[in-house]
Design a protein around this motif. Sequence first.
Motif, PDB file in Angstrom:
ATOM      1  N   PHE A   1      38.991  31.412  -8.294  1.00 27.24           N
ATOM      2  CA  PHE A   1      37.627  31.781  -7.920  1.00 27.24           C
ATOM      3  C   PHE A   1      37.230  33.020  -8.700  1.00 27.24           C
ATOM      4  CE2 PHE A   1      39.458  29.679  -4.234  1.00 27.24           C
ATOM      5  CZ  PHE A   1      38.484  28.744  -3.925  1.00 27.24           C
ATOM      6  N   SER A   2      35.954  33.194  -8.934  1.00 30.09           N
ATOM      7  CA  SER A   2      35.503  34.401  -9.619  1.00 30.09           C
ATOM      8  C   SER A   2      34.073  34.705  -9.225  1.00 30.09           C
ATOM      9  CB  SER A   2      35.580  34.218 -11.131  1.00 30.09           C
ATOM     10  OG  SER A   2      35.078  35.353 -11.776  1.00 30.09           O
ATOM     11  N   VAL A   3      33.858  35.946  -8.821  1.00 28.36           N
ATOM     12  CA  VAL A   3      32.485  36.376  -8.554  1.00 28.36           C
ATOM     13  C   VAL A   3      32.058  37.411  -9.578  1.00 28.36           C
ATOM     14  CG1 VAL A   3      32.582  35.881  -6.098  1.00 28.36           C
ATOM     15  CG2 VAL A   3      33.345  38.105  -6.926  1.00 28.36           C
ATOM     16  N   LYS A   4      32.952  37.802 -10.461  1.00 31.21           N
ATOM     17  CA  LYS A   4      32.621  38.771 -11.497  1.00 31.21           C
ATOM     18  C   LYS A   4      31.816  38.115 -12.602  1.00 31.21           C
ATOM     19  CE  LYS A   4      36.802  41.555 -10.801  1.00 31.21           C
ATOM     20  NZ  LYS A   4      38.025  42.086 -11.446  1.00 31.21           N
ATOM     21  N   ALA A   5      30.976  38.897 -13.251  1.00 26.70           N
ATOM     22  CA  ALA A   5      30.229  38.395 -14.403  1.00 26.70           C
ATOM     23  C   ALA A   5      31.185  38.186 -15.565  1.00 26.70           C
ATOM     24  CB  ALA A   5      29.123  39.364 -14.783  1.00 26.70           C
ATOM     25  N   GLN A   6      31.063  37.057 -16.213  1.00 26.22           N
ATOM     26  CA  GLN A   6      31.852  36.736 -17.396  1.00 26.22           C
ATOM     27  C   GLN A   6      30.956  36.928 -18.616  1.00 26.22           C
ATOM     28  OE1 GLN A   6      35.072  36.183 -16.865  1.00 26.22           O
ATOM     29  NE2 GLN A   6      34.640  36.322 -14.656  1.00 26.22           N
ATOM     30  N   THR A   7      31.467  37.624 -19.625  1.00 25.38           N
ATOM     31  CA  THR A   7      30.627  38.073 -20.735  1.00 25.38           C
ATOM     32  C   THR A   7      31.101  37.494 -22.046  1.00 25.38           C
ATOM     33  OG1 THR A   7      30.095  40.140 -19.605  1.00 25.38           O
ATOM     34  CG2 THR A   7      29.811  40.104 -21.994  1.00 25.38           C
ATOM     35  N   VAL A   8      30.135  37.120 -22.897  1.00 25.66           N
ATOM     36  CA  VAL A   8      30.419  36.758 -24.281  1.00 25.66           C
ATOM     37  C   VAL A   8      29.342  37.392 -25.153  1.00 25.66           C
ATOM     38  CG1 VAL A   8      29.171  34.561 -24.072  1.00 25.66           C
ATOM     39  CG2 VAL A   8      30.850  34.867 -25.906  1.00 25.66           C
TER      40      VAL A   8
ATOM     41  N   ASP B   1      25.784  37.215 -20.057  1.00 31.11           N
ATOM     42  CA  ASP B   1      26.602  37.335 -18.850  1.00 31.11           C
ATOM     43  C   ASP B   1      26.407  36.106 -17.981  1.00 31.11           C
ATOM     44  OD1 ASP B   1      27.760  39.926 -19.238  1.00 31.11           O
ATOM     45  OD2 ASP B   1      25.791  40.800 -18.818  1.00 31.11           O
ATOM     46  N   PHE B   2      27.520  35.533 -17.516  1.00 28.17           N
ATOM     47  CA  PHE B   2      27.487  34.364 -16.629  1.00 28.17           C
ATOM     48  C   PHE B   2      28.062  34.763 -15.278  1.00 28.17           C
ATOM     49  CE2 PHE B   2      29.652  30.880 -14.529  1.00 28.17           C
ATOM     50  CZ  PHE B   2      28.688  29.884 -14.523  1.00 28.17           C
ATOM     51  N   LYS B   3      27.450  34.204 -14.222  1.00 33.51           N
ATOM     52  CA  LYS B   3      27.930  34.516 -12.881  1.00 33.51           C
ATOM     53  C   LYS B   3      27.522  33.409 -11.921  1.00 33.51           C
ATOM     54  CE  LYS B   3      28.067  38.400  -9.607  1.00 33.51           C
ATOM     55  NZ  LYS B   3      27.531  39.760  -9.309  1.00 33.51           N
ATOM     56  N   LEU B   4      28.363  33.142 -10.936  1.00 37.19           N
ATOM     57  CA  LEU B   4      27.989  32.246  -9.846  1.00 37.19           C
ATOM     58  C   LEU B   4      27.290  33.034  -8.748  1.00 37.19           C
ATOM     59  CD1 LEU B   4      31.118  29.927  -9.380  1.00 37.19           C
ATOM     60  CD2 LEU B   4      28.970  29.376 -10.526  1.00 37.19           C
ATOM     61  N   THR B   5      26.247  32.469  -8.190  1.00 34.96           N
ATOM     62  CA  THR B   5      25.573  33.104  -7.061  1.00 34.96           C
ATOM     63  C   THR B   5      26.413  32.895  -5.794  1.00 34.96           C
ATOM     64  OG1 THR B   5      24.308  31.127  -6.498  1.00 34.96           O
ATOM     65  CG2 THR B   5      23.343  32.618  -8.130  1.00 34.96           C
ATOM     66  N   GLU B   6      25.952  33.447  -4.694  1.00 31.45           N
ATOM     67  CA  GLU B   6      26.708  33.343  -3.443  1.00 31.45           C
ATOM     68  C   GLU B   6      26.893  31.906  -2.985  1.00 31.45           C
ATOM     69  OE1 GLU B   6      24.943  35.811  -0.497  1.00 31.45           O
ATOM     70  OE2 GLU B   6      25.471  37.698  -1.506  1.00 31.45           O
TER      71      GLU B   6
ATOM     72  N   SER C   1      24.497  30.930 -13.059  1.00 30.41           N
ATOM     73  CA  SER C   1      23.372  31.740 -13.535  1.00 30.41           C
ATOM     74  C   SER C   1      23.815  32.528 -14.761  1.00 30.41           C
ATOM     75  CB  SER C   1      22.889  32.704 -12.448  1.00 30.41           C
ATOM     76  OG  SER C   1      23.835  33.738 -12.238  1.00 30.41           O
ATOM     77  N   TYR C   2      22.829  32.996 -15.518  1.00 29.55           N
ATOM     78  CA  TYR C   2      23.133  33.779 -16.711  1.00 29.55           C
ATOM     79  C   TYR C   2      22.030  34.801 -16.950  1.00 29.55           C
ATOM     80  CZ  TYR C   2      19.526  31.381 -19.445  1.00 29.55           C
ATOM     81  OH  TYR C   2      18.319  30.916 -19.920  1.00 29.55           O
ATOM     82  N   THR C   3      22.357  35.827 -17.724  1.00 30.21           N
ATOM     83  CA  THR C   3      21.371  36.786 -18.231  1.00 30.21           C
ATOM     84  C   THR C   3      21.650  36.994 -19.715  1.00 30.21           C
ATOM     85  OG1 THR C   3      22.747  38.715 -17.731  1.00 30.21           O
ATOM     86  CG2 THR C   3      21.199  37.992 -16.021  1.00 30.21           C
ATOM     87  N   LEU C   4      20.633  37.464 -20.452  1.00 31.60           N
ATOM     88  CA  LEU C   4      20.773  37.682 -21.887  1.00 31.60           C
ATOM     89  C   LEU C   4      20.167  39.029 -22.253  1.00 31.60           C
ATOM     90  CD1 LEU C   4      21.737  36.291 -24.539  1.00 31.60           C
ATOM     91  CD2 LEU C   4      19.379  35.507 -24.843  1.00 31.60           C
TER      92      LEU C   4
END
Length: 699
Positions: A14-21, A31-36, A41-44
Motif C-alpha cells: 500500500f502507499s499513500v505517499k506521492a510518487q514522483t518522476v 507527482d502521482f498519488k491515490l486519494t483516500e 490522481s496526479y499533479t504537474l
Amino acid sequence: MKKYITIALVLLAFSVKAQTVQSPSKELTLDFKLTENGRPSYTLTYKTKPVISKSLLGIYLKGDSDLATNFKIDSIGNFTFNERWKPVLGEQSSIENHYNQMTIALSQTTTKRRVNIVFKVYDEGMAFRYEFPKQPNLNYFIISDEKSEFNLIGNHKAFWIPGDFDSQEYTYNETLLSEVDTEKLDLNNGIGLKRIFGKYGVQSPLMMKTSDGLYLNIFEAAVVNYPVMHLDLDTKTFALTSHLVPNAIGDKAYLQASCVTPWRTVMVSDDAREIVSSKMILNLNEPSKITDTSWIKPMKYVGVWWEMHVGKSTWDYAGSQNAQNTESKELIASGKHGATTENTKRYIDFAAKHGFDGVLVEGWNVGWEDWFGNWKEDVFDFTTPYPDYNLAEINAYAKSKGVKMIMHHETSGSVANYERHLDRALELMKKYDYPAAKSGYVGRIIPRGEFHDGQTMVNHFNFVARRFADYRMMVNSHESSRPTGYHRTYPNYIAAEAARGNEFNAWSNGNPPMHETILPFTRLLGGPMDYTPGIFEIKMSHYDKTKKEQVHTTLAKQLALYVTMYSPLQMAADLPENYEKYPDAFQFIKDVASDWQESKYLEAEPGDYLTVARKDKKSENWFLGAVTDENARNTEIKLDFLSPNKKYKAIIYQDGKTAHWEKNPINYEIKTMTVTSKTRLKLVLAAGGGTAVSFVPIN
C-alpha cells in the motif's frame, strides 16, 4: 540506434505517499498519488510553477462498474530511456526519444482487477495511458467513459475549435478559457457536416498560453483501436475532462485484455518553439512495422482539383443523375467535367516540364452525380472511369513523361462500401503503377450512426494505411480523424488533411490570416498536413466577377507555407495557367524540398507568427519560411544555422511595399544577395503576409 535504459522496481503493498518522476532536465515534475478512496490522481509542475493541479484518472465500464476507485498500489516501476531513431520521411533525419517513465501497477480491492497507469516525462511534456494486463477478472469489456482530468491553474488564453465528432474543419477562436462557448460561434463557415457535442466542448489538441508566459498543449498520441479524445471544459474552474466519441449505440470502445489506451499528453514550456518543434507525439508511437521502406518517397504534385473548387469545371460528368439518354440510359456529358483525358494530359505536360513527381485527378470515376447528402451506400466502385477518361492511355502517357499518377478514392462516407472494394481498387493501382492515393470521407458515415472520430472509423483509417502498405503504396487521407503520430508506425500514411485546409478559401468565408500560424501548434503536432498551398490567383473574382471569396494571404505567404506547414507530400494547388503568369515566384515551389535533414524553429508565437528554416535531406540547400497573422511584421533573423565559412546565394521572395492580404495580395518582389552564417537577415512581412527564402551554397 543507441539506447540507454535504467530500471528500478519497488514493491509496495500500500502507499499513500506521492510518487514522483521528473523529466531528464528535471524541469518538469509529475507527482502521482491515490486519494483516500483509492482514486488515482496526479499533479504537474514546470520549473516550480504548478501547471496541472490535482487531477483524477479513471475508466468506467458498461454495466455500472468502474476502474477508477478502490485501488491500491501493488508496485512502482521506474525506467529511463534514451535513443535516436531515423524516420523514413520527416522534419529531421534523426529524432531523440528521451524520457523517464514511472509505471504504477494498481489492483482494485473490490474486484481484484488490475490496471497499470504509465507516465512518461519528457523535457517538453508528459504523457500517460492506461494498460489492462491479461487477467481472469477482465477479458472482454466495454468502455462507457474515460474520466481523465487536466485541471488547469488559471484562466489561460486558448486557441480552440468546438468539439465535433465529425469535423475539425473550423477556424480557430482565440479567447480566454472562461469565454469558450460554442453556442456563440458563427457556424456559417462552409462545413457540410457538423456534430458539436456541447456548449463547452473543445477539440484536442488544445493550445494555450498562461498569463505568466507558459505555453501549454493538451493532446493525445497513438490512437489505435480507440475513439478520439475531445475535452469538456468547466469555464469557472478551468478543469478539462476527456470526452470520448461514442459509437452508434452510445458505447465508447470495445476492448480485450491485454490492451492499452492512447497516450494523453500535456506539453509545457516557456518557449513556444519547444512546443511547435516537439516530436513527443511521434515518439509515443510504435516504431515502423514496414521493414523495407525504400518505396516510401516524398512527392510534389499538381492536379485536376482546384479548378473544381473555383467553378471552372466539375467533379461529375453529367451534372445530374437525370441527364441520361432516354433509350441507352447513358449519362449525357455536361461539357464541364474536369477529369478528361485531354485535360489530364495538360497537367501531365505541366508536371513533366517543371519537374513535379505526380498528378492527382479527382472526379475520374463514375458516381459523382448522385451521392452528396444522400447518405447512400453504394456510390463508387473505385475502378470504373467516366467515358471521357481513358485510364490506360493516360497512364501510358504519364509514364512516357516520367510522371506518376496519384489515385483519388472519394468514399462518400460509405466506408463499408470502400472496404468491400478496397483490394480491387488497389489491384487497379498496381496494374497502372500508382504509388499513392488521396482518400476522402465527405459526408455522414456508413455504417449509419458512426462518427468520423469514433473507434470504428479510427480502426478503418489505420486499416487502410496497413492495407496500402501490403501493396507498397502510400495514402493521404482527407476528412479523416486527425493524426496522432501513427505515421511513425506506418510511414506510408504519408499525410492527411484533418483540419480546415486551403480549399475553404475558394467558396466560404475562408481561413483568417492567423489560421496558418496556429495549425503548426495544433493539427501538425500529430503529423504532416496536406494543406494544398501555392495559390497565386488570390481573389475568386478572377473566375467570376460576382464572387467576393478570396485566399486570406499574400502570394508570398503562399510560398512560405511550403516551409512552415510540414508535409512530405506537397501540392502546387493552383492552375497551371496561373503559375505561367508568375514564373519567377513559381520557381520557389519548384526548388523547395519536401523531405528534411534538419529543421530550426527560429521564431514562434501561436496566433501571431512563425519562422522556420529547414535543410534539404539530399543537398546542402536551406529554405526559410516566415508567416504572420493579420498584422504586418518586421523581424531580423540570424542565419547561424548555415554552415560556417561558406557563402550562400539567398533568393528572397517577399511581400512588395504595398502588399496586403486583402487589398493587394499579389504584390511581391524577389531579390538576391550573398549571405553567410554571420548575416542577420531583415524580413518585412505585410499584413497576412510572409517571406520565403532559398539558400544555395556558392562553390
